[in-house]
Scaffold this active site. Sequence first.
Site, PDB file in Angstrom:
ATOM      1  N   CYS A  79      -6.297  -8.935   1.532  1.00 31.09           N
ATOM      2  CA  CYS A  79      -5.234  -8.151   1.568  1.00 31.09           C
ATOM      3  C   CYS A  79      -5.641  -6.528   1.377  1.00 31.09           C
ATOM      4  CB  CYS A  79      -4.087  -8.568   0.410  1.00 31.09           C
ATOM      5  SG  CYS A  79      -2.891  -7.540   0.100  1.00 31.09           S
ATOM      6  N   CYS A 192      -3.346  -2.979   7.014  1.00 21.27           N
ATOM      7  CA  CYS A 192      -2.575  -3.840   6.443  1.00 21.27           C
ATOM      8  C   CYS A 192      -2.641  -5.059   7.079  1.00 21.27           C
ATOM      9  CB  CYS A 192      -1.019  -3.723   6.050  1.00 21.27           C
ATOM     10  SG  CYS A 192      -0.142  -5.095   5.330  1.00 21.27           S
TER      11      CYS A 192
END
Length: 288
Positions: A79, A192
């Site tokens: 992440c 992302c």
Amino acid sequence: MTPAPAVSTAPIGIFDSGVGGLSILRHIRAQLPHEQLLYVADSGFAPYGDKPEQIVAARSLSIAQFLVARGAKALVVACNSATVAAIKVLREHYPDMPIVGVEPGLKPAAAASRSGKVGVLATDMTLRGAKFLALREQVSAATGVQFLLQPCVGLVDQIELGNLGAPEIEALLTRFITPLLEDGADTIVLGCTHYPLVRATIEQVIAAATTAPVTLIDTGDAVARQLARLLGQANLLRSEGGVTKVAGFTSASISALGAAFANLAGVTAPVVQVGFPVPTAAAFPAQD
Ligand code: DGL
């Protein structure tokens, strides 16, 4: 006589705010086919990108502790936002453990761009991160490439709902990507880990806006290579003797993560629901 390959059967711990880290897990499975993987989807606390950094750092540490308690020999912070918030804290807590984070691929994007303009899609947290801003300055100064930053507010929430063909996702992507192309970007960084999961829609949106070639940059493959390198250096690589098994943990719906494993990673895996402490801002110091 060649030495016997090192074998560590301990699992690798991977986590994300939700299903986004599956875009990394796919590369890890492909490159490390003998490793056992533990995957935590913190979907009950997603999105991370619009929360204060200290909160995400504390939450990430709780998840890391959970994975280490289950025997993880290495951690992958799958992440970008949690990497900004927590990688330093995690490395301080586990100084001897291989820990790999994810960062937007600005260098490969600068190398790929011919127009000198690169769009970066990411969360607000990633784009505001000190390390990201320093990297942007450094790469811009070295290459003359201009980075056009686009926070994608609301996109992770839509992807977490599980319907990747939803018109809301296409509408958001059109709103975020079209201005970057109009401003001359010929390369777009998927900053992302959720975004590679909607790559097909991203390509459709680009094709509707321009006939010029546009390069998409996704660092999932590089993350898996870095993990393999660190495991090798630490003599922790499981280079033979097993088939990748995945075990899933979620702070939200078991069936949603089970479906995401099957649909997004081609994996059948047992899933257990887990809870993590809800951090308060005061409980954790901000990183610099
Ligand atoms: N997959 C996360 C990332 O790479 C999503 C962040 C979020 O939950 O907002 O940044």
